[in-house]
Design a protein around this motif. Structure first.
Motif, short mmCIF file in Angstrom:
data_model
loop_
_atom_site.label_atom_id
_atom_site.label_comp_id
_atom_site.label_asym_id
_atom_site.label_seq_id
_atom_site.Cartn_x
_atom_site.Cartn_y
_atom_site.Cartn_z
N ASN A 167 0.84 -1.22 0.00
CA ASN A 167 0.00 0.00 0.00
C ASN A 167 0.86 1.25 0.00
OD1 ASN A 167 1.02 -0.34 2.53
ND2 ASN A 167 -0.82 0.38 3.62
N MET A 168 2.02 1.15 -0.65
CA MET A 168 2.94 2.28 -0.66
C MET A 168 2.30 3.51 -1.28
SD MET A 168 5.77 3.59 0.16
CE MET A 168 6.67 2.13 0.70
N SER A 169 1.44 3.32 -2.23
CA SER A 169 0.80 4.50 -2.85
C SER A 169 -0.06 5.27 -1.84
CB SER A 169 -0.04 4.04 -4.05
OG SER A 169 -1.05 3.14 -3.63
N GLU A 170 -0.70 4.53 -0.99
CA GLU A 170 -1.52 5.20 0.03
C GLU A 170 -0.64 5.93 1.04
OE1 GLU A 170 -3.99 2.25 1.75
OE2 GLU A 170 -5.22 1.97 -0.06
N ILE A 171 0.52 5.28 1.33
CA ILE A 171 1.42 5.95 2.27
C ILE A 171 1.95 7.24 1.67
CG2 ILE A 171 3.63 5.74 3.48
CD1 ILE A 171 3.05 2.75 3.79
N MET A 172 2.28 7.22 0.40
CA MET A 172 2.78 8.42 -0.25
C MET A 172 1.69 9.50 -0.33
SD MET A 172 5.89 7.79 -0.69
CE MET A 172 6.29 9.19 -1.71
N GLN A 173 0.48 9.04 -0.54
CA GLN A 173 -0.64 10.01 -0.55
C GLN A 173 -0.81 10.64 0.84
OE1 GLN A 173 -4.35 8.32 -1.87
NE2 GLN A 173 -5.41 10.31 -1.77
N PHE A 174 -0.66 9.79 1.89
CA PHE A 174 -0.71 10.29 3.27
C PHE A 174 0.39 11.31 3.51
CE2 PHE A 174 0.99 9.75 7.61
CZ PHE A 174 -0.08 10.29 8.32
#
Length: 673
Positions: A656-663
């Protein structure tokens, strides 16, 4: 009687004590009686009837008292019984110049001794008059028999002089009564007034050789005319002026060529009148006492002065008709051309006089009383001017006869001034109404003058003209004070201060507005030193009730605080809002929502940290050396680098790296370091 002719006589009165009180006298008749009293004593002379004028009825108590004769009067008459000469009738009197000094031991003279004369009527020796409100002091000739003297202190020509009595001009020692008894019939008393040296004691006698007397007069003279006589070195009279003649004679009328009359001053009368107690002393005293009399001015000061007019005394013989009584009363009817006067004078110098121009002078040396049982009417076309040196005490309407009115009908001002003291108006029962276009009270001492109303209700009716009080500085010091008015305006161009010792309550049925319009000074300040300040609106409805604190005008105000039933609302449009609790704390409690909204950034801070929201919406939370942005960034970085062991070795990138980057990106949008 008279059928064979009248038997006439000429005589001298020796006794007037008529036991029947008919005015009869005993007269010693020349040619009928001897002057030897041992042969015919006075008591043996017959009583003579008095013929009265036709203007006197002489019956039933109607007419004039026939009591004008005195001992020593020369009379003329006839004997009703003819040559029997026992019923004398006196027709009149005659004057003259005595050739010798009167001898009471011989007939045809005043038979009274000095001891008898001191109890008979006699003019005063002098009158001392004062300017301090005290009645005049009458110095009688009989004072010569008293072991006292008198020093003049009034406003007369004798001021500063002292009376000494002596048996002759050379001896001014005080005489004693025993020197003037029947055993010393020829003794005389000399009254002299000398100016006593200021350094001399009260009992020091004057030095006659170096001191001219202010007044010198013989007392109880044997001859009624002796005081007016001039004697030569041998004691022979060379001139005599009776009192009536003296007062009627200041000028004589002589004839010039062509029979034209010429008025000329009489030298002896001119000299003697200056010392005469009526013509001389009275006129001089009158000028001393009643000249330069101050009049009131409009500004609390004197406004001019006035004096009594000259009396115009300048009689010309034979036009001044004088009646002079033995105690010193005087009536003058002066027909002198250009100097017509009428004077009625009491022996004490109180007098009523009409001057040549018709002016009238009333002078009372004692107290004056005017009494009227009914109305008194006075009509004056000119001015009424009064000067009362003493106090004033007037009582009006003591029997409650009706209203009292004072009406000033002209256009002039009415000024009442009190130089020193209080001005009190006391109404025990009733109202006091002042109707004026303007009403002004001006204090005379700055910061000290006070205006006090005690136990009164000040009411202003609906006359359409409101009450207006204007003052430079005004102070009210009252007990109970109530003002009831349809409209009330208080205006002060200077300072205004109100001090209330206890409670103060202001009730307004309509609206209440206070304005401070000046750009100078400290503005408006209300201070309560020891208790709370409560501003209360009992109407909680928004728009009609509540409490509003506003800075600026109502429509374009800068800031406003509204407290009402809907809550508390504060807004500011031009400046900052600062809430400072340096010592205490700030607590905000909301039952439902708490909303804080601004178009600028919000910054909450203390010594350890702060919370800040800028205009873009970014939030900064800092505390204890760090902030939320940094912490969240560290958390995001830790999540991005986080791995965990697997049988195949460390795991790779999170799924879920994309969500972490969005966060991570959202952190920068919301928070700032």
């Amino acid at each position: 009687m008279g059928s064979e002719g009248f038997v006439w006589f000429y005589g001298v009165v020796e006794d007037r004590k008529d036991p029947l009180f008919l005015g009869r006298v005993k007269a010693r008749c020349i040619g009928f009686h001897t002057d030897d009293k041992t042969l015919i004593p006075t008591e043996d002379l017959p009583w003579a009837d008095i013929i009265q004028p036709v203007t006197s009825a002489a019956i039933s108590g109607i007419g004039t008292t026939p009591t004008g004769l005195v001992e020593g009067t020369h009379v003329f008459g006839f004997f009703r019984d003819g040559h029997e000469a026992q019923e004398p009738v006196i027709l009149g009197t005659t004057g003259g110049i005595p050739e010798n000094i009167s001898n009471p031991d011989r007939g045809f003279n005043d038979s009274r001794t000095i001891a008898e004369r001191k109890n008979s009527p006699y003019p005063p020796l002098a009158i001392d008059r004062f300017n301090n409100g005290k009645p005049a002091r009458v110095i009688e000739h009989s004072q010569a028999f008293e072991p006292t003297t008198y020093e003049f202190v009034g406003e007369t020509p004798l001021k500063g002089g002292k009376i000494w009595f002596g048996t002759d001009q050379a001896n001014v020692s005080h005489p004693y009564p025993e020197n003037f008894d029947d055993d010393h019939p020829s003794a005389k008393i000399q009254a002299s007034v000398y100016k006593r040296p200021e350094t001399a004691g009260p009992d020091v006698e004057p030095e006659k050789a170096n001191n001219t007397p202010l007044l010198s007069s013989q007392i109880f003279s044997r001859n009624p005319e002796e005081n007016r006589m001039i004697f030569d070195g041998n004691g022979i009279p060379i001139m005599s002026l009776p009192s009536t003649t003296l007062l009627g004679l200041n000028r004589t009328k002589l004839k010039e060529s062509l029979d034209r009359p010429k008025s000329s001053a009489h030298p002896q009368a001119q000299i003697t009148l200056k010392a005469h107690r009526i013509a001389g002393v009275l006129n001089a005293t009158q000028q001393n006492l009643h000249k330069g009399i101050q009049m009131a001015g409009h500004d609390g000061k004197y406004g001019g002065e006035w004096s009594t007019p000259p009396n115009g005394f300048n009689p010309e013989y034979p036009y001044n008709h004088v009646t002079y009584t033995e105690s010193g009363h005087l009536i003058e009817l002066d027909d002198t051309p250009g100097g017509e006067r009428v004077r009625l004078l009491h022996r004490t110098q109180s007098f009523l006089e009409f001057l040549p121009d018709g002016s009238r002078i009333d002078n009372i040396v004692g107290k004056s009383y005017f009494l009227a049982d009914a109305d008194v009417h006075s009509h004056i076309y000119g001015d009424e001017i009064k000067h009362v040196s003493g106090a004033m005490n007037h009582v009006y309407n003591s029997r409650s006869a009706g209203p009292n009115n004072i009406f000033f009908a002209g256009d002039g001002d009415v000024n009442t001034s009190v130089k020193k003291g209080n001005y009190n108006i006391i109404l025990k029962d009733g109202e006091m109404n002042i109707v004026a276009k303007n009403f002004r009270i001006i204090g005379t001492k700055k910061n000290e003058s006070e205006f006090q109303i005690q136990k009164m209700i000040a009411e202003v009716g609906d006359s359409g003209k409101p009450l207006k009080q204007v003052a430079e500085e005004m102070g009210f010091d009252t007990g109970d004070f109530e003002v009831v008015s349809s409209s009330l305006g208080l205006s002060s161009t200077g300072s205004s201060k109100s001090t209330v010792g206890q409670d103060m309550e202001v009730s307004v049925l309509g609206s209440s507005t206070e304005h401070v319009d000046s750009i100078w000074g400290g503005g408006m300040k209300k201070t309560c030193r020891y208790r709370a300040v409560t501003i209360e609106s009992q109407n909680p409805l928004r728009g009609t009730g509540g409490v509003i604190l506003r800075s600026g005008l109502e429509l374009i105000h800068a800031s406003q605080l509204t407290v009402d039933g809907s809550g508390l609302e504060f807004e500011t449009k031009l400046g900052d809002v600062t809430v400072d609790a340096t010592v205490g704390k700030i607590e905000l409690t909301a039952g439902t929502n708490f909303s804080l909204e601004t178009n600028t950034e919000i910054d909450l801070k203390n010594k350890k940290g702060n919370i800040k929201i800028d205009t873009t919406g970014n939030i900064t939370l800092k505390g204890m050396g760090s902030d939320v942005h940094t912490l969240l960034k560290k958390l995001s970085m830790a999540l991005q680098n986080m791995t965990h062991p697997t049988p195949a070795g460390p795991s790779g990138v999170a799924t879920n790296m994309s969500e972490i980057m969005q966060f991570d990106a959202e952190i920068d949008k919301v928070f700032q370091p």
